[in-house]
Design an enzyme around this catalytic site. Structure first.
Site, PDB file in Angstrom:
ATOM      1  N   GLY A  50      20.666  21.455  20.731  1.00  0.00           N
ATOM      2  CA  GLY A  50      21.369  21.312  21.994  1.00  0.00           C
ATOM      3  C   GLY A  50      21.963  19.920  22.160  1.00  0.00           C
ATOM      4  O   GLY A  50      22.363  19.279  21.179  1.00  0.00           O
ATOM      5  N   SER A  51      21.966  19.445  23.399  1.00  0.00           N
ATOM      6  CA  SER A  51      22.657  18.193  23.705  1.00  0.00           C
ATOM      7  C   SER A  51      22.045  16.971  23.045  1.00  0.00           C
ATOM      8  O   SER A  51      22.697  15.928  22.970  1.00  0.00           O
ATOM      9  CB  SER A  51      22.688  17.976  25.220  1.00  0.00           C
ATOM     10  OG  SER A  51      23.367  19.062  25.825  1.00  0.00           O
TER      11      SER A  51
END
Lengths: 450, 485
Positions: free
Chosen positions: B215-216
């Site tokens: 993810g981020s």
């Protein structure tokens, strides 16, 4: 011309001391490897073995002074080593201790050995009892049929806590009968009858009949009892003595043919034997089938684990073999813990024992004595080959006791009697060696037309 | 008769020779084959004959041994089994060994030749020395903080010392007690069956062996690639990014959880985790630069060992621009282990250098003499020192006034990055909450701990904040434990 023959009793005593010390060393070694301390029974064990060996030595010194000095020490060393190995395996099976019983049987064995050396002044005496021997042998072999089978074989008699294996004693009796009969009839066996082909000369049924009948009967009984090792032994003994007595190579051919035919028949018809042959051909089949290793595979693992020098006494895992580890498979423990070096030494001890028996046979003058010596030595040789070949995967496995090493009272006693007879025979041989002249047996043979 | 006796004697000699030849075959030539047969129990018996050496955390053994007197004699015990299971693994009579018990088995079981005073002789005789000890780099306090922080939720924590690569904590939950697999009894088979049948997979080492979409948190890698490649030269300049961003060559529109991402600067985008900015940035930076940077951070390396083997983290090497855009925000096929993401944070903290992560400080003989020690090794320079400095600054802002404020520790410089990873068919699964961070004590020249936390079943209303909500407090607890140690 009288030549003074050295008696060599001092040599024998020295070798016995070495044999006892080696055994005690082995006993201590087991204790040190397992618990880090000398086992408490070491002194008692050493003293016991030492006293037994000395008694036997005294008997030989007094009553058979010319006996071969190697016979007794070899027997003491093998018996002592056997006790060490059984004691060592007892440590793995605390609920089932076999070494004390084995020590009692060893004592009885040495006692009988002393008795034979002292009481049997001349081996030729045995000739008189040839027919009594064979009757006794057959009776001994037939009796166990009436007792319950143990592990599939009806070869034991159980009385109280003791069990004896009468077939073991039958070996000696049968050897006496074969030697006596063949010595009496060897000329007839070698010269009479019709000639088949060029080499095989078939003696008349009158001469050959009784001995073949006895042999067939004993083998038949053993097959009934499923004692295949002993039947193989009797067969081999018969062929060897027949060959030595008659010098007919044809007998060997006939013997091998019969053996092959018999082995094939039994091997394919008898399920017990069939499975032994299958195990021999494919020792790892049970592993591949997911049932774990069988006894033979475990035995091979044990030998392999020993390698060249062995793991050391007390440090192997031959108990994995299971219930027959102390009896039929005792050699695997020797192979694992003493290695190929130790195993070779043990084989050489047996070989030396056999060679000394043969040497006595060569030096003796009477055909009976010669055949008896060869017969007794061959019993040891064949037995060692069959059992050692079996547990190392050379030939199919047949249950038999390794002379002196394996757990088994009847076997130890029998082997001590064999040693006693060899002592007696070698004493006769060497006592008269200085008298000069050819052995009578050979002269007789040379006179016989071929 | 003499001649025939000699013939018979020759026959006996033949038998003897046959026995000796065959014995030599079995004991010398074919011995190895018999020894290697799996049905031969000797190796197992030997193996468990002596007590196994211990695995040490903070100088204290976390393993033990008990003498059962059975054929496979010594059984392994574990002082705090579930806590250290991802570090130790198990050593079972029946099911073999895993993790450090596996990787350091030769030392622990005493077969390692170096344990003997005379290694060459030892090698020749194949004898066993008493089992040696394995001194780990794990700090008990950090490990406990991570375990307590996860509090039974499904997840994992990996903590590193950035300057050395020493692994300070390795936690995976739910865990299990490896002692249940010691021994040979019925209960061992039952435990094995139950642990393997458990849908929560307690024996899965999530810190080393499980890869997740990062993810981020992967935006750290994307930012490093963009800065190093010159795609971004000024972190405060607007990036000409539309919001929503249409993935190149598709009609799929990507949006953000936060506002203000259109044309946002890298600084703002990093602090608030703008998907649109980083997706476009990844696509603009290009596949070559992205793959290169990811590789230098440790992605796509299948042979990582710490010395327990670590699952390979992946970043695809052939993608179209749309896929690359998604990969740049840690989605699509991008996957990383928690240890890998801890390494990413550590690289930023350590001026761009990735140190080889390792779990074993040294191995010793039973009496404590060092046999071998693991040296500090630089794997790669993941980014230039200037880029690392820039990223440190950006990560610090995330914690000070961005999505990661839950990780802030008063008086301590903390840098972090949140992440929420979509997964499952059509992103139907509950998102994974990520947090990666590092912390620097005042007065220290450099950060002394880097952490990655992943929580599998984090429930949060605002997806991108969930990393900050569920994972950041755990990271904070871990960093606090590491700093006070």
């Amino acid at each position: 011309m009288e030549v003074r023959v050295p008696r060599r009793r001092g040599t024998e005593l020295a070798l016995i001391v070495v044999a006892v010390l080696l055994s005690v060393y082995g006993y201590c070694d087991v204790g040190l490897a397992r618990t880090g301390s000398v086992p408490p029974g070491a002194a008692g064990y050493g003293a016991g073995l030492g006293v037994l060996a000395l008694l036997a030595h005294l008997a030989v010194r007094l009553r058979a002074p010319y006996a071969d000095p190697l016979l007794l020490p070899i027997a003491v060393l093998l018996n002592g080593l056997g006790l060490v190995l059984i004691y060592r395996l007892d440590l793995e099976t605390p609920g089932d201790r076999a070494a004390p019983t084995q020590l009692i049987w060893s004592t009885i064995g040495v006692g009988l050995c002393v008795a034979v050396v002292v009481l049997l002044r001349d081996h030729r005496l045995l000739r008189r009892y040839a027919y009594l021997s064979v009757v006794a042998a057959l009776v001994l072999m037939i009796v166990p049929i009436f007792f319950p089978a143990v592990n599939g074989a009806r070869i034991w008699i159980r009385v109280g806590g003791f069990s004896i294996q009468p077939g073991e004693f039958a070996k000696i009796l049968l050897a006496v009968f074969f030697a006596s009969y063949l010595a009496a009839n060897r000329t007839a066996l070698a010269t009479t009858g019709r000639t088949l082909w060029k080499f095989v000369q078939l003696p008349t049924g009158r001469v050959l009949g009784p001995v073949v009948a006895i042999w067939l009967l004993s083998v038949g009984v053993l097959v009934l009892e499923r004692d295949l090792g002993t039947s193989l032994l009797f067969f081999g003994l018969f062929v060897v003595l027949l060959y030595v007595a008659t010098g007919r190579t044809g007998w060997i051919a006939v013997g091998l043919l019969l053996a092959a035919a018999g082995a094939y028949a039994v091997g394919s018809l008898e399920p017990h034997v069939h499975s032994r042959v299958a195990d021999w051909l494919h020792p790892f089949a049970s592993i591949e089938a997911g049932q774990g290793p069988n006894q033979l595979a475990q035995s091979l693992f044990a030998f392999a684990a020993g390698g060249l020098l062995g793991t050391g006494l007390g440090l192997g895992h031959s108990i994995l073999i299971g219930f027959a580890a102390k009896s039929d498979f005792i050699l695997a423990t020797a192979g694992e813990e003493l290695g190929l070096a130790g195993l070779t030494a043990i084989f050489l001890l047996y070989a030396l024992l056999v060679e000394r028996g043969y040497r006595a046979g060569l030096a003796l003058r009477d055909p009976f004595g010669r055949l008896l010596a060869i017969g007794l030595a061959s019993i040891v040789a064949l037995q060692v080959f069959v059992i050692a070949g079996g547990v190392t995967g050379l030939i199919p496995l047949t249950g038999m006791a390794m002379p002196f090493l394996a757990q088994g009272g009847s076997s130890v006693v029998t082997n001590w009697i064999i040693v006693a007879l060899l002592i007696r025979l070698s004493d006769s041989a060497r006592a008269h060696a200085g008298a000069g002249g050819e052995p009578a047996g050979d002269r007789l043979h040379q006179e016989a037309p071929r | 008769m003499t001649r025939y006796i000699r013939h018979a004697a020759a026959f006996c000699l033949l038998l003897l020779v046959a026995l000796l030849v065959n014995a030599t075959r079995v004991q010398v030539f074919d011995a190895q084959e018999y020894d290697d047969n799996p049905a031969n129990r000797r190796r197992d018996i030997e193996r468990f004959a002596a007590a196994r050496g211990d695995i040490l955390v903070d100088g204290r053994p976390v393993t033990g041994s008990k003498d059962t007197g059975e054929q496979l004699r010594h059984e392994r015990t574990y002082a705090q089994g579930p806590l250290y299971a991802p570090v130790t693994g198990f050593a079972s009579q029946v099911y073999g060994t895993t993790f450090l018990e596996h990787a350091e088995d030769s030392v622990l079981s005493g077969t390692e030749p170096m344990l003997a005073p005379l290694p060459l002789w030892h090698d020749l005789t194949r004898s066993r020395s008493p089992g040696g000890d394995v001194v780990t780099t794990v700090k008990a306090a950090v490990q406990r903080a991570a375990y307590a922080g996860l509090d039974g939720k499904k997840g994992a924590v990996a903590a590193l010392e950035p300057a050395t690569g020493r692994i300070l904590a390795l936690v995976s939950t739910p865990s299990y007690d490896p002692e249940r697999l010691s021994g040979t009894g019925r209960s061992v088979a039952d435990s094995w069956a139950r642990l393997n049948g458990d849908p929560d997979k307690p024996m899965l080492n999530r810190a080393l062996r499980q890869t997740y979409p990062p993810g981020s948190t992967f935006k750290v890698v994307t930012a490093a690639a963009a800065l190093d490649s010159g795609e971004i030269t000024d972190v405060d300049a607007p990036t000409k990014s539309p919001d929503p961003f249409t993935l190149p060559g598709t009609s799929t529109r990507l949006s953000n959880e936060v506002t203000g991402c259109a044309d946002a600067s890298l600084r703002y985008a990093f602090r608030w985790s703008c998907n649109t900015v980083f997706a476009k940035l990844g696509a603009d930076t290009g596949l070559g630069a992205m793959v290169e940077t990811a590789g230098k951070f440790g992605f796509n390396d299948p042979g990582v060992k710490v010395p327990s083997s670590v699952a390979a983290s992946t970043f695809d090497t052939s993608m179209d621009r749309a896929q690359l855009a998604l990969s740049a925000i840690g989605q699509y096929d991008t996957r990383a282990t928690p240890l890998q993401m801890a390494s990413v944070a550590a690289a930023v903290a350590n001026g761009g250098f990735v140190k080889a992560p390792h779990l074993v400080e040294r191995t010793t003989t039973a009496s404590g003499t060092t046999v071998d020690s693991t040296p500090t090794r630089t794997l790669h320079q993941a980014m230039g020192p200037g880029t690392a400095m820039r990223l440190r600054e950006l990560m610090t802002e995330v914690v000070e006034r961005g999505t990661g404020t839950n990780a802030a520790i008063p008086g301590v410089t903390v840098g972090g990055k949140t992440g929420t990873a979509q997964h499952g068919l059509g992103n139907s699964g509950t998102p994974y909450a990520w947090f990666i961070s590092w912390a620097q004590k005042p007065g220290d020249g450099e950060p002394s701990v880097a952490v990655a936390v992943v929580v599998e079943d984090a429930a949060a209303a605002r997806a991108d904040i969930s990393g900050g909500g569920s994972a950041a407090p755990i990271a904070r607890a871990v960093m606090e434990a590491a700093l006070s140690g």
